[in-house]
Write a protein that holds these residues in place. Structure first.
Motif, mmCIF file in Angstrom:
data_model
loop_
_atom_site.group_PDB
_atom_site.id
_atom_site.type_symbol
_atom_site.label_atom_id
_atom_site.label_comp_id
_atom_site.label_asym_id
_atom_site.label_seq_id
_atom_site.Cartn_x
_atom_site.Cartn_y
_atom_site.Cartn_z
ATOM 1 N N PRO A 46 0.997 -1.111 -0.054
ATOM 2 C CA PRO A 46 0.136 0.036 -0.083
ATOM 3 C C PRO A 46 0.827 1.302 -0.109
ATOM 4 O O PRO A 46 0.421 2.290 -0.661
ATOM 5 N N GLU A 47 1.896 1.291 0.804
ATOM 6 C CA GLU A 47 2.718 2.579 0.767
ATOM 7 C C GLU A 47 3.475 2.953 -0.701
ATOM 8 O O GLU A 47 3.604 3.938 -1.070
ATOM 9 N N VAL A 48 3.765 1.666 -1.484
ATOM 10 C CA VAL A 48 4.476 1.821 -2.789
ATOM 11 C C VAL A 48 3.507 2.283 -3.638
ATOM 12 O O VAL A 48 3.456 3.093 -4.556
ATOM 13 N N THR A 49 2.190 1.666 -3.686
ATOM 14 C CA THR A 49 1.162 1.934 -4.807
ATOM 15 C C THR A 49 0.681 3.477 -4.195
ATOM 16 O O THR A 49 0.204 4.391 -5.451
ATOM 17 N N ALA A 53 0.544 6.743 -6.854
ATOM 18 C CA ALA A 53 -0.600 7.497 -7.022
ATOM 19 C C ALA A 53 -0.265 8.865 -6.711
ATOM 20 O O ALA A 53 -0.823 9.998 -7.283
ATOM 21 N N GLU A 54 0.160 9.238 -5.467
ATOM 22 C CA GLU A 54 0.291 10.627 -5.175
ATOM 23 C C GLU A 54 1.253 11.367 -6.201
ATOM 24 O O GLU A 54 1.004 12.583 -6.479
ATOM 25 N N ALA A 55 2.254 10.835 -6.681
ATOM 26 C CA ALA A 55 3.409 11.409 -7.565
ATOM 27 C C ALA A 55 2.474 11.635 -8.789
ATOM 28 O O ALA A 55 2.849 12.877 -9.512
ATOM 29 N N ALA A 56 1.799 10.826 -9.321
ATOM 30 C CA ALA A 56 0.681 10.897 -10.482
ATOM 31 C C ALA A 56 -0.045 12.242 -10.426
ATOM 32 O O ALA A 56 -0.036 12.861 -11.167
ATOM 33 N N ARG A 57 -0.567 12.150 -9.077
ATOM 34 C CA ARG A 57 -1.668 13.184 -8.729
ATOM 35 C C ARG A 57 -0.773 14.580 -9.006
ATOM 36 O O ARG A 57 -1.405 15.789 -9.397
ATOM 37 N N ARG A 58 0.462 14.616 -8.370
ATOM 38 C CA ARG A 58 1.066 15.967 -8.239
ATOM 39 C C ARG A 58 1.635 16.266 -9.529
ATOM 40 O O ARG A 58 1.702 17.366 -9.997
ATOM 41 N N GLU A 74 11.555 17.707 -8.855
ATOM 42 C CA GLU A 74 12.080 17.495 -7.473
ATOM 43 C C GLU A 74 12.184 16.203 -7.012
ATOM 44 O O GLU A 74 13.037 15.590 -6.204
ATOM 45 N N LEU A 75 11.158 15.258 -7.289
ATOM 46 C CA LEU A 75 10.854 13.787 -7.064
ATOM 47 C C LEU A 75 12.277 13.093 -7.270
ATOM 48 O O LEU A 75 12.617 12.247 -6.618
ATOM 49 N N HIS A 76 12.682 13.385 -8.582
ATOM 50 C CA HIS A 76 13.628 12.627 -9.105
ATOM 51 C C HIS A 76 14.978 12.801 -8.486
ATOM 52 O O HIS A 76 15.717 12.218 -8.026
ATOM 53 N N GLY A 77 14.897 14.111 -7.855
ATOM 54 C CA GLY A 77 16.196 14.808 -7.092
ATOM 55 C C GLY A 77 16.301 13.891 -5.893
ATOM 56 O O GLY A 77 17.287 13.612 -5.398
ATOM 57 N N GLU A 78 15.154 13.834 -5.295
ATOM 58 C CA GLU A 78 14.987 13.037 -3.935
ATOM 59 C C GLU A 78 15.131 11.671 -3.818
ATOM 60 O O GLU A 78 16.216 11.120 -3.113
ATOM 61 N N LEU A 79 14.796 11.114 -5.012
ATOM 62 C CA LEU A 79 15.374 9.562 -5.200
ATOM 63 C C LEU A 79 16.573 9.413 -5.374
ATOM 64 O O LEU A 79 17.397 8.690 -4.750
ATOM 65 N N ALA A 267 6.334 6.152 -11.372
ATOM 66 C CA ALA A 267 7.523 5.117 -11.008
ATOM 67 C C ALA A 267 8.371 5.735 -10.096
ATOM 68 O O ALA A 267 8.945 4.905 -9.131
ATOM 69 N N THR A 268 8.689 7.100 -10.185
ATOM 70 C CA THR A 268 9.636 7.508 -9.532
ATOM 71 C C THR A 268 9.216 7.664 -7.772
ATOM 72 O O THR A 268 9.850 7.324 -6.915
ATOM 73 N N GLY A 269 8.074 8.063 -7.667
ATOM 74 C CA GLY A 269 7.378 8.011 -6.490
ATOM 75 C C GLY A 269 7.103 6.419 -5.794
ATOM 76 O O GLY A 269 7.518 6.557 -4.577
ATOM 77 N N ALA A 270 6.760 5.686 -6.567
ATOM 78 C CA ALA A 270 6.736 4.187 -6.092
ATOM 79 C C ALA A 270 8.233 3.971 -5.345
ATOM 80 O O ALA A 270 8.356 3.086 -4.497
ATOM 81 N N ALA A 271 9.105 4.014 -6.423
ATOM 82 C CA ALA A 271 10.666 3.687 -6.283
ATOM 83 C C ALA A 271 11.012 4.343 -4.814
ATOM 84 O O ALA A 271 11.634 3.496 -4.001
ATOM 85 N N LEU A 272 10.687 5.455 -4.589
ATOM 86 C CA LEU A 272 10.999 6.361 -3.424
ATOM 87 C C LEU A 272 10.350 5.838 -2.181
ATOM 88 O O LEU A 272 11.046 5.686 -1.012
ATOM 89 N N ALA A 273 9.136 5.499 -2.467
ATOM 90 C CA ALA A 273 8.339 4.931 -1.295
ATOM 91 C C ALA A 273 9.010 3.603 -0.798
ATOM 92 O O ALA A 273 8.977 3.141 0.396
ATOM 93 N N ALA A 274 9.249 2.739 -1.930
ATOM 94 C CA ALA A 274 9.916 1.453 -1.412
ATOM 95 C C ALA A 274 11.096 1.333 -0.808
ATOM 96 O O ALA A 274 11.447 0.566 0.096
ATOM 97 N N LEU A 275 12.068 2.349 -1.216
ATOM 98 C CA LEU A 275 13.438 2.760 -0.605
ATOM 99 C C LEU A 275 12.989 2.893 0.879
ATOM 100 O O LEU A 275 13.738 2.575 1.791
ATOM 101 N N ARG A 276 12.303 4.166 1.003
ATOM 102 C CA ARG A 276 12.311 4.377 2.319
ATOM 103 C C ARG A 276 11.547 3.204 3.158
ATOM 104 O O ARG A 276 11.850 3.020 4.559
ATOM 105 N N LEU A 277 10.514 2.559 2.570
ATOM 106 C CA LEU A 277 10.346 1.340 3.365
ATOM 107 C C LEU A 277 11.093 0.150 3.982
ATOM 108 O O LEU A 277 11.174 -0.366 4.900
ATOM 109 N N LEU A 278 12.014 0.004 2.944
ATOM 110 C CA LEU A 278 13.016 -0.861 3.202
ATOM 111 C C LEU A 278 14.003 -0.493 4.085
ATOM 112 O O LEU A 278 14.594 -1.049 4.851
#
Length: 378
Positions: A46-49, A53-58, A74-79, A267-278
């Protein structure tokens, strides 16, 4: 007739048992999945999806352009900052795929007059990078540091050794420490593809270079790693990690960065969420390795020829391409999805079932998988 030769090749593939077809999967497949590369079971978390979704909305549905025009958010830079820090490298650069990242790294770091030393078991993306690079390529025996040393002694210009960290066919690990020693002895660079190591190997899944002491501050100036975001991080895309000057060079010289549309925000937002979860749940990496070891132990105990896994890939040998296809189909009919690798995807010409361990698999699911594979064996 134009393209008439395609029919002849298709017939040749059919006769050899090498014909490939697409098989769309439903959103809710009833199959037990040992075929995907979702090593940590994060693709549907759920955190990854929600990150996607949040990245696509924004930011919208697409990156809208190349990274150098409008495709960097800015999301690319964060990742990039968090990925580099997590894996122990000075900097990172995100690409639209792991394939594109490998093409970029190899071609941009092997100029005219250079020598590339490439492992015979490397992934197709590294092989294609070598073919496109302006330097000369020498292929050496699989996982053989001494063979690498012999070739390194013949180079007169820039030299770079290229290797997977975990090879995608059998799941065996490269001797990274010995390769790094050889490179430093001859002043060569080392480029490693950690697609199957990130999220599985190293402290909390920080990757194979970190696991053997080749990453982490102080940063190494002679080691570059590529990763995918589509396996352990459950998203899509790839990245190159390394010294800041290497990353700056790629921004200016890598064609698959300069001329490709940036990675989609979702995809960028999902990867960032997964990284933070890990980061929060580092035990997922150890669990993936544990599942792979248990799977291998139970398969070999049942009399099957399986390769000992160094990460999360377990390879089971099949007698022939045709029997491998039939075996995989019989597993599917029994409710189990497994990978089926055949020539030309395998460098040694040996067909096999390719199984992927996932951190979220239960012992009961492992028992079921081993039973189905054993009951359907050729």
């Amino acid at each position: 007739m134009a393209f008439g030769w395609i029919d002849e090749q298709a017939e040749a593939r059919r006769r050899a048992g090498l014909l490939r077809t697409l098989r769309p999967r439903p959103a809710d497949s009833p199959l037990l999945d040992l075929a995907s590369n979702d090593y940590l079971g994060l693709a549907r978390h759920p955190e990854v999806t929600e990150g996607a979704a949040e990245a696509a909305r924004r930011w919208g549905g697409g990156a809208t352009g190349s990274r150098l025009v409008t495709g960097t958010t800015e999301l690319h830079g964060e990742l990039e900052r968090e990925l580099a820090g997590f894996c122990g490298f000075e900097a990172a650069l995100v690409f639209s795929s792991g394939y594109a990242a490998n093409l970029a790294a190899v071609t941009a770091l092997a100029p005219h007059g250079s020598l590339i030393v490439s492992d015979a078991g490397n992934h197709a993306s590294l092989i294609d990078g070598c073919r496109l690079a302006r330097g000369a390529t020498q292929v050496v025996a699989h996982a053989d540091p001494e063979a690498v040393r012999k070739v390194l002694g013949t180079g007169s210009g820039p030299v770079m050794v290229v290797s997977d960290t975990v090879f995608s066919v059998d799941g065996d690990a490269a001797p990274l420490g010995e390769l790094a020693d050889a490179c430093r002895e001859f002043g060569a660079g080392l480029l490693v593809d950690d697609a199957h190591g990130l999220g599985v190997l190293g402290d909390g899944g920080r990757g194979a270079p970190y696991a053997v002491g080749l990453a982490g501050a102080p940063y190494a100036e002679d080691i570059v790693a590529t990763v995918t975001l589509s396996k352990s991080l459950g998203s899509q895309g790839g990245a190159v990690l390394g010294p800041a000057r290497v990353i700056d060079h790629l921004v200016n010289a890598a064609r698959t960065f300069i001329f490709d549309t940036g990675l989609a925000p979702a995809a960028t937002g999902a990867a960032l969420a997964a990284l933070r979860l890990l980061r929060r749940e580092p035990e997922r990496a150890a669990r993936a390795r544990e599942v792979a070891t248990r799977l291998h132990t139970r398969l070999t105990a049942s009399g099957l020829e399986a390769v000992r896994p160094d990460a999360a890939v377990v390879s089971v040998r099949a007698p022939s391409p045709e029997q491998a296809v039939r075996w995989a189909a019989d597993c599917r009919a029994a409710g189990l999805a497994v990978g089926c690798f055949r020539p030309p995807s395998v460098p040694d010409g040996i067909s096999r079932l390719r199984l992927t361990a996932r951190a979220d698999l239960t012992d009961g699911q492992l028992d079921r998988a081993v039973r189905v594979i054993g009951e359907t064996r050729p």
